[in-house]
Each structure stands twice: as structure tokens, then as C-alpha cells.
Design a protein around this motif. Sequence first.
Motif, PDB file in Angstrom:
ATOM      1  N   LYS A 212       0.850  -1.197   0.000  1.00  0.00           N
ATOM      2  CA  LYS A 212       0.000   0.000   0.000  1.00  0.00           C
ATOM      3  C   LYS A 212       0.884   1.246   0.000  1.00  0.00           C
ATOM      4  O   LYS A 212       0.651   2.197  -0.754  1.00  0.00           O
ATOM      5  N   GLU A 213       1.915   1.168   0.813  1.00  0.00           N
ATOM      6  CA  GLU A 213       2.806   2.319   0.898  1.00  0.00           C
ATOM      7  C   GLU A 213       3.553   2.518  -0.421  1.00  0.00           C
ATOM      8  O   GLU A 213       3.679   3.631  -0.921  1.00  0.00           O
ATOM      9  N   MET A 214       3.994   1.401  -1.005  1.00  0.00           N
ATOM     10  CA  MET A 214       4.738   1.474  -2.272  1.00  0.00           C
ATOM     11  C   MET A 214       3.899   2.054  -3.394  1.00  0.00           C
ATOM     12  O   MET A 214       4.356   2.850  -4.198  1.00  0.00           O
ATOM     13  N   SER A 215       2.627   1.635  -3.447  1.00  0.00           N
ATOM     14  CA  SER A 215       1.793   1.975  -4.605  1.00  0.00           C
ATOM     15  C   SER A 215       0.840   3.129  -4.333  1.00  0.00           C
ATOM     16  O   SER A 215       0.341   3.747  -5.267  1.00  0.00           O
ATOM     17  N   GLY A 216       0.547   3.379  -3.070  1.00  0.00           N
ATOM     18  CA  GLY A 216      -0.456   4.384  -2.731  1.00  0.00           C
ATOM     19  C   GLY A 216      -1.855   3.955  -3.155  1.00  0.00           C
ATOM     20  O   GLY A 216      -2.785   4.756  -3.215  1.00  0.00           O
ATOM     21  N   ASP A 217      -2.014   2.662  -3.434  1.00  0.00           N
ATOM     22  CA  ASP A 217      -3.291   2.172  -3.964  1.00  0.00           C
ATOM     23  C   ASP A 217      -4.157   1.621  -2.823  1.00  0.00           C
ATOM     24  O   ASP A 217      -3.727   0.708  -2.101  1.00  0.00           O
ATOM     25  N   PRO A 218      -5.382   2.144  -2.633  1.00  0.00           N
ATOM     26  CA  PRO A 218      -6.254   1.651  -1.554  1.00  0.00           C
ATOM     27  C   PRO A 218      -6.611   0.177  -1.698  1.00  0.00           C
ATOM     28  O   PRO A 218      -7.107  -0.443  -0.755  1.00  0.00           O
ATOM     29  N   PHE A 219      -6.327  -0.380  -2.885  1.00  0.00           N
ATOM     30  CA  PHE A 219      -6.524  -1.818  -3.101  1.00  0.00           C
ATOM     31  C   PHE A 219      -5.924  -2.631  -1.954  1.00  0.00           C
ATOM     32  O   PHE A 219      -6.448  -3.675  -1.584  1.00  0.00           O
ATOM     33  N   TRP A 220      -4.796  -2.150  -1.425  1.00  0.00           N
ATOM     34  CA  TRP A 220      -4.021  -2.932  -0.466  1.00  0.00           C
ATOM     35  C   TRP A 220      -4.494  -2.782   0.971  1.00  0.00           C
ATOM     36  O   TRP A 220      -3.893  -3.367   1.878  1.00  0.00           O
ATOM     37  N   GLU A 221      -5.528  -2.034   1.212  1.00  0.00           N
ATOM     38  CA  GLU A 221      -5.993  -1.834   2.588  1.00  0.00           C
ATOM     39  C   GLU A 221      -6.353  -3.185   3.226  1.00  0.00           C
ATOM     40  O   GLU A 221      -7.202  -3.911   2.713  1.00  0.00           O
ATOM     41  N   PRO A 222      -5.719  -3.525   4.332  1.00  0.00           N
ATOM     42  CA  PRO A 222      -6.047  -4.823   4.953  1.00  0.00           C
ATOM     43  C   PRO A 222      -7.498  -4.864   5.439  1.00  0.00           C
ATOM     44  O   PRO A 222      -8.018  -3.860   5.920  1.00  0.00           O
ATOM     45  N   ALA A 223      -8.115  -6.015   5.319  1.00  0.00           N
ATOM     46  CA  ALA A 223      -9.493  -6.191   5.797  1.00  0.00           C
ATOM     47  C   ALA A 223      -9.510  -6.002   7.308  1.00  0.00           C
ATOM     48  O   ALA A 223      -8.611  -6.498   8.004  1.00  0.00           O
ATOM     49  N   PRO A 224     -10.525  -5.312   7.832  1.00  0.00           N
ATOM     50  CA  PRO A 224     -10.596  -5.139   9.292  1.00  0.00           C
ATOM     51  C   PRO A 224     -10.515  -6.473  10.046  1.00  0.00           C
ATOM     52  O   PRO A 224      -9.901  -6.551  11.111  1.00  0.00           O
ATOM     53  N   LEU A 225     -11.087  -7.522   9.479  1.00  0.00           N
ATOM     54  CA  LEU A 225     -11.053  -8.824  10.164  1.00  0.00           C
ATOM     55  C   LEU A 225      -9.615  -9.310  10.362  1.00  0.00           C
ATOM     56  O   LEU A 225      -9.269  -9.877  11.399  1.00  0.00           O
ATOM     57  N   LEU A 226      -8.792  -9.063   9.359  1.00  0.00           N
ATOM     58  CA  LEU A 226      -7.393  -9.483   9.440  1.00  0.00           C
ATOM     59  C   LEU A 226      -6.730  -8.772  10.619  1.00  0.00           C
ATOM     60  O   LEU A 226      -6.034  -9.390  11.440  1.00  0.00           O
ATOM     61  N   LYS A 227      -6.986  -7.486  10.711  1.00  0.00           N
ATOM     62  CA  LYS A 227      -6.387  -6.703  11.805  1.00  0.00           C
ATOM     63  C   LYS A 227      -6.879  -7.217  13.151  1.00  0.00           C
ATOM     64  O   LYS A 227      -6.124  -7.383  14.103  1.00  0.00           O
ATOM     65  N   ARG A 228      -8.198  -7.491  13.207  1.00  0.00           N
ATOM     66  CA  ARG A 228      -8.778  -7.929  14.475  1.00  0.00           C
ATOM     67  C   ARG A 228      -8.205  -9.281  14.918  1.00  0.00           C
ATOM     68  O   ARG A 228      -7.840  -9.465  16.075  1.00  0.00           O
ATOM     69  N   LEU A 229      -8.102 -10.197  13.975  1.00  0.00           N
ATOM     70  CA  LEU A 229      -7.581 -11.529  14.334  1.00  0.00           C
ATOM     71  C   LEU A 229      -6.160 -11.427  14.856  1.00  0.00           C
ATOM     72  O   LEU A 229      -5.788 -12.100  15.826  1.00  0.00           O
ATOM     73  N   ILE A 230      -5.371 -10.594  14.208  1.00  0.00           N
ATOM     74  CA  ILE A 230      -3.974 -10.445  14.645  1.00  0.00           C
ATOM     75  C   ILE A 230      -3.956  -9.875  16.065  1.00  0.00           C
ATOM     76  O   ILE A 230      -3.241 -10.382  16.936  1.00  0.00           O
ATOM     77  N   ALA A 231      -4.782  -8.851  16.294  1.00  0.00           N
ATOM     78  CA  ALA A 231      -4.809  -8.231  17.624  1.00  0.00           C
ATOM     79  C   ALA A 231      -5.219  -9.250  18.688  1.00  0.00           C
ATOM     80  O   ALA A 231      -4.725  -9.226  19.815  1.00  0.00           O
ATOM     81  N   GLU A 232      -6.112 -10.165  18.323  1.00  0.00           N
ATOM     82  CA  GLU A 232      -6.596 -11.152  19.297  1.00  0.00           C
ATOM     83  C   GLU A 232      -5.743 -12.420  19.321  1.00  0.00           C
ATOM     84  O   GLU A 232      -6.062 -13.382  20.021  1.00  0.00           O
ATOM     85  N   GLY A 233      -4.700 -12.454  18.494  1.00  0.00           N
ATOM     86  CA  GLY A 233      -3.832 -13.631  18.434  1.00  0.00           C
ATOM     87  C   GLY A 233      -4.560 -14.852  17.882  1.00  0.00           C
ATOM     88  O   GLY A 233      -4.286 -15.986  18.276  1.00  0.00           O
ATOM     89  N   LYS A 234      -5.507 -14.614  16.976  1.00  0.00           N
ATOM     90  CA  LYS A 234      -6.301 -15.737  16.441  1.00  0.00           C
ATOM     91  C   LYS A 234      -6.015 -15.984  14.966  1.00  0.00           C
ATOM     92  O   LYS A 234      -5.312 -15.219  14.310  1.00  0.00           O
ATOM     93  N   LYS A 235      -6.641 -17.057  14.465  1.00  0.00           N
ATOM     94  CA  LYS A 235      -6.518 -17.427  13.057  1.00  0.00           C
ATOM     95  C   LYS A 235      -7.897 -17.428  12.418  1.00  0.00           C
ATOM     96  O   LYS A 235      -8.910 -17.440  13.126  1.00  0.00           O
TER      97      LYS A 235
END
Length: 698
Positions: A671-694
Motif C-alpha cells: 500500500k505504501e509502495m503503490s499508494g493504492d487503496p486496493f491494499w488496505e487490509p481487511a478489518p477482520l485481518l487486523k482484528r484476528l492479529i490483535a486477538e492472536g487468532k486465526k
Amino acid sequence: MSEPAILQSTDGEIGILTVNNPPVNALSAAVRTGLAEGLAKMGGDPAIKAIVVIGGGRTFIAGADIREFGKPPSGASLHDVIGAMENCSKLVVAALHGTALGGGLETAFGAHYRVALSSGRVGLPEVLLGLLPGAGGTQRLPRIAGAAYALEAMVSGRQIGAKEALAKGIVDRVVEGDLLAGAVAYARELLSQKAPLRRIRDMTAKVDSPTLFEGFSKSIARKARGFKAQWNIIKCVEAAVALPFDQGMARERELFGELLTSSESAAQRFYFFAEREAAKVLDVPADTPQREIRTGAIIGCGTMGGGIAMNFANAGIPVTVLETSQEALDRGLKVIRGNYENTAKRGGMTSADVEKRMALIRTTMSYDDLKDADVIIEAVFETMEVKEGVFTKLDQIAKPGAILATNTSGLNVDQIASYTKRPGDVIGMHFFSPANVMKLLENVRGKATSKDVIATVMTLSKKIGKIPTLVGVCEGFVGNRMLRQRGIQSAYMLEEGALPQQVDKVIFDFGFPMGPFQMSDLAGNDVGWRIRQGKNEKEQRNVRYTGYVADAICELGRFGQKTGAGYYKYDLPDRTPIPDPAVQAIIEETSKRLGVTRRAFGDQEILERTLYPMVNEGAKLLEEGIAQRALDIDVIWVNGYGWPVYRGGPMWWADNVVGLKTIHHALLRYKEMSGDPFWEPAPLLKRLIAEGKKFSDL
Ligand code: 3HC
Ligand code: NAI
């Protein structure tokens, strides 16, 4: 108290050990221990002269308990049980019915003689779980049936019918009717003949040809690419031929252990259960009443309709096919017959079978002939106007309770349902092409689809030989929506510096049958071109335009294999893709036109940019409730899109091989390289990581 896993009984001087571990008598610790105890007790009982081991319920033992793999060992070991049987001082007869598979057949190999019901099937399917027969199967089958046969049987993992098993010496007798009575009578016969306590371990494994192993390895190279188990099976059979039994067993144990701890087998074992789970719908209980399906109808007998009709005929369900003209019907029917005749030519069915199936397919141009159908599947042109016409008509003529299904690959199922006054009866059944071959069925529930319709369609899917999944309504459903993400990045990478052959090689090496550009050449580049023209995607889409290179290729008439040129050139009829300097020139010209400075691409970047966005989209599909569980996505990708099963599926791979953090990090980097919003991580991905889940924890 729960019932014992092994029931002990006697019939006169014959002891009977009945395996009692429904549904498939898997070799759990309790079964193994029970067998060991039963053999010891009956072996030491002077009143017992012979022992019959038989399965209770619908089958003999269907194998090791797959859920126990990877857990600390408990109970008697299978090796010890089989050894105790083989060395038992009493004659042991294994009585096989249902499916005697894997460790089940290996247990039977410990018996001195085997008898099977004529409907019974045997096999060593461990390879399908990324394993090898690890309880002596690789050493005993070559001793019984020869090395060549054993190789083929274990590397294919196929089920073998009783008749063939008899011919190959895998079983000694086939009986009809009452298996237990047949087995007891056989044991008595053997006793009266003073038959020896025959041990397979004392036999010699035969090799018919000095080049067997080399030739066999070559013959499976393409199909077994990326898998581990097939190659270890070959090594085991080599050991069976070259080494004494105990040394061969040690080799088998070592090579089995290697597989058991491999990521490939973990993925394949996950997939075994995933496929069975995917057939279950979270909010549709197993006891949901189902509608009876005795007859089907298909609207449209083109590429898809014809294949769908074949599925019904194959399952023995009469089906009526409706078209707009006699000519279209004749054409469709000719293709169906041709397909069946080809199968017959290859020995897959008899010509009587061909006629039997053709007789199940009736044709019509009148909707009146569909009024008794229990399920009607529409497979007409992909435009809403045509679908509207068909569903309006179906609403008028279909009997109450008939299921009305659409095979649309992209249109809104809810809108299609709205053309009827019975949206509860409407559902999507998204077959894949060729519909008579591809196993995946992406069933699509609309907002109003009723639960009994869902339950009925999931069951029907299995009945017609498909692997069902259930998804919700959105553009592209699960499979194509994720595929689109891969396509977007593949297109961008061409503009930025990669070539089709480079991208395709990375995807091929990952384990797919082919990469995105080869796939596009196969399917026809004109399909996407026409859609882009229709949509004016440049203005409508929120993503950067993906069609610059593809349009330039299509403008030259390079539609793919069918025109002898696309992203590659082809010396037809040979379909080997040949990289084409002309395509490279088009791509470089496009980059110049777009003002993009081309740069070198490494394989890792290509892999990340094609596959990570798919995982990210998968997360969005889960969040939106379009996919029920991560495993449904995996089943769709393995069956419909060639994701290598030894990598589990995109979500399993993300969970267990790459790790969600790594993916999240890469998405942010791109996202940083391209500036393209295409790369925005899904909120679920962020949440799972924060909760240490899969994903699998959802
Ligand atoms: N271990 C644990 N559970 C098993 C199992 C096994 N070996 N085989 C089947 N099951 C479970 C299924 O998950 C399913 O559970 P569910 O009802 O909770 O979903 C249930 O048993 C019924 O299975 P199916 O729905 O698949 O029933 P079918 O009648 O369609 O098929 C079958 C029956 C042909 C036996 C099929 O289940 C099958 O192929 N099973 C796997 C057989 C196999 O791979 N055996 C080898 C195991 S590895 C081994 O033996 C290692 C040894 O060499 C040491
Ligand atoms: P096709 O063009 O091969 O066949 C469509 C058939 O429908 C033609 O034979 C045509 O005569 C007939 N037809 C058109 N209008 C009709 C009407 N009003 N009544 C009766 N028959 C009519 O198309 P194809 O590829 O079979 O696609 C059919 C549907 O399946 C589409 O909705 C498509 O999106 C979907 N689909 C196609 C896939 C593919 O790979 N081709 C994959 C999955 C779904």
C-alpha cells in the motif's frame, strides 16, 4: 457405560471379534486395545480354534482415526495389533464389507485369510491424506499382488472392488449375503483342511520389470508434482522388493514419520474434514426436512446446460432439457453423446451405459413439459433480461414446491428470485466448466431462500457427484471474487515490468495447474474484453483500470488458444504456450504509454502480489458473511480453481504456512509502495492479529 469398541462372541469353536466404532469403525485407541485384548484372550482359550474379525454396522474398519494423528500415542499400537494377529496361534480370518481402507486393510493383512462380501471395497487411500500406508501396507501389498500393482494401487489410493481383490489375491474368497455366516463357514473349512497359518510377511514381493520404478516415477511425474507421499510410497515398495520384511517395515516407519510431520499432509488431512464440513450449513440443522427430487429439468443446453444434464443422467435421475430451437437441442445432445462415447472409448463405461444415460435425457421446446420437475436449473445466456424471461415463465408453470435454480456466474440471485412470487424456492447452483467434470458446486443462497431448499440442494449436489459449498450473494460469489484480486495484480505487474511467462511460472511452481495468463488464453481473452467494453470499467470501477495490456492483445485478435495466439503463441494443435516477443513488445509499449518505468520483478513479489490479496478478499468475504467459514473458501479454491491441496487452500495456507501477521505486513508495504487503496487490509485481518487468532478460530 458406553459399549466396548470390540464385541467378543463365539459361534461354537469360532471366536468372533466385532469392531463397534460407528460410523466407519476407525481404528481409535479403544479399537486397537480392544482388538489386542480380544486376540490375546481368544488366542489363549483352548475352546477356540479360529477367530473371525469383522466390522459391525455399515463397514469393516475404514482406516486409522485421522483425528488422532499428531496427538500423543495412546493404547495398543496398530503395529502390535497386526503383529499379534499374524503371530496368533489360532487361525484368523478377516471378514470385509463396506470399505476396508488404509489401516483397516492393513489390519486385515495381519489375518491369515480374508473373505469379502461381493459389494465390499478395499484400498490404501493414505496418499490422499499426504501419507503412506504406515502399518505394513507398503510391505505386504507388494508381497501379495506384486510390486507394479501395489505401486499403482497405493499411489492412486483408489478403491478396489471385491472381484478385483480376489483376482489379485488381496482376498481369498468372495461371498454373497450373510458375511458373518460366510466367514465362519470359511474358517471351519480352513480348519478341516488343516490350512496353514499363512503370513504375508513370509512371502516375496515380485517385480516384473527391471525398469519398473524408473518408469513408474516418470509416469506420475506430472500428476504428483509438488506432493511428497507418492514419492515416499515408491521408496517403500523399492524396500519391500530389496529388503527383508523387518528392514522394509523400518523403512516404511521412517518414511511414514517424514510425511506425518509434513505441512503437505497436515494440509491434506485438514482438507479431508473441510470437504465434509463444507456440506454442512451452520443455520440449517441436519434434520431439516428435505424435498424429494425424482426428476430434474435444465433450461439451456449450451456449454453448461449439457454438462449439468449429464450429472443428472449419471446419477440415474431423469432430466428434461429445454431449448429455444430444435437445432440448439440437437447440437446440445450431440455434444452430450460425444462426451459419453469418448468415455466409453477410453473404457470408462459400456455402450449400453451410454444408451442408458442418453435415455434419461429428454428434450423439449415447451415449458409445459417441465411442470412436473422437482428441480429446474437455468443455464441460459448471462444477461438479466434473458434470466427475467425464464424465471417469469418458470413461476407460471413450475409445480408448487419445485426448486428453481440459476447457474448464473455473476448476476444477482436475489434479483433473479424477485421475478417469481416464490423467492424462497429460488437458489443459485453455480457449476464450473466443464460441468460434467468439475466437482465443485458453489450453491448460492439468496436473502429469501428457504432452509429446506438449501438442505435439499446440498444433498442433491452430493447425489449428482459434486462437492457442495454454500455461499451468499455478491458479485463473483466467493471463487470469482477472489480470482479477480489475483487478476488485478497480475495485470498491473505486466505494466510495471513483469512478463506473462514470469507470473505464470510463479503460480505454476506454487502448484496451480497453470498461471493466470495461460488460463486466460485457455478460457478466451475476448470474454473479459467484451465485459470491459460493456461496463466501461475505467469510469465505473473504483480500482485502477486493469485492461490496458489485455485490450491491446484482444485488439490484435489474440483471443487465446482458439485463435492460436494470446498472451502466448501456439503452434496448434499443440497447446504448449510459447512466449512471444510480439507480446513483450505490446506490454513494453503499454508501459511507455502509461508513463511507467519498467523494473525487475522477483518471484517472491509476484507470489505475494497475486496470493495475498486473495487472502485479504477472503477475510472480507468472511466479514460480510458471504462465506460461512474459512474452510468453505478453501474447499472452493481447491476444487474449482486448482489451488494445490497440499497447501490446504488460501485461508489454511495463510493461517498455517505464511501467518496472518506476515500477510498484513506485506499488504501495508504494498500500500505504501503503490499508494493504492486496493491494499488496505481487511478489518477482520487486523482484528484476528490483535486477538492472536486465526481464520480457523472464527
Ligand atoms: N478417521 C476419523 N473419522 C473418519 C474417518 C477416519 N479414518 N473416515 C471417516 N471419518 C468420519 C468422517 O469425517 C465423517 O464424520 P462426520 O459425519 O462427523 O462428518 C464420518 O466419518 C462419515 O464419513 P463420510 O461422510 O466420508 O462417509 P462416506 O460413507 O461418504 O464415506 C469412507 C466413508 C469411504 C470411509 C470415507 O469416510 C473415507 O474415505 N474415509 C477415509 C478413509 C481413509 O483415508 N483411511 C485411511 C486413514 S489413514 C491410515 O489408515 C493410516 C494407516 O496406514 C496407519
Ligand atoms: P452457452 O451460450 O454455451 O449456452 C446457453 C444456452 O442457452 C444456448 O444453447 C442458448 O440457445 C440457450 N438459451 C438462451 N436463451 C434461452 C431461453 N430463453 N430459453 C432456453 N434456452 C435459452 O452459455 P453457457 O456458457 O452454457 O452459460 C450458461 C450460464 O451458465 C450463464 O449464466 C453463465 O454465466 C453460466 N456459467 C457459465 C460458465 C462457463 O464457464 N461457461 C461457468 C459457470 C456458469
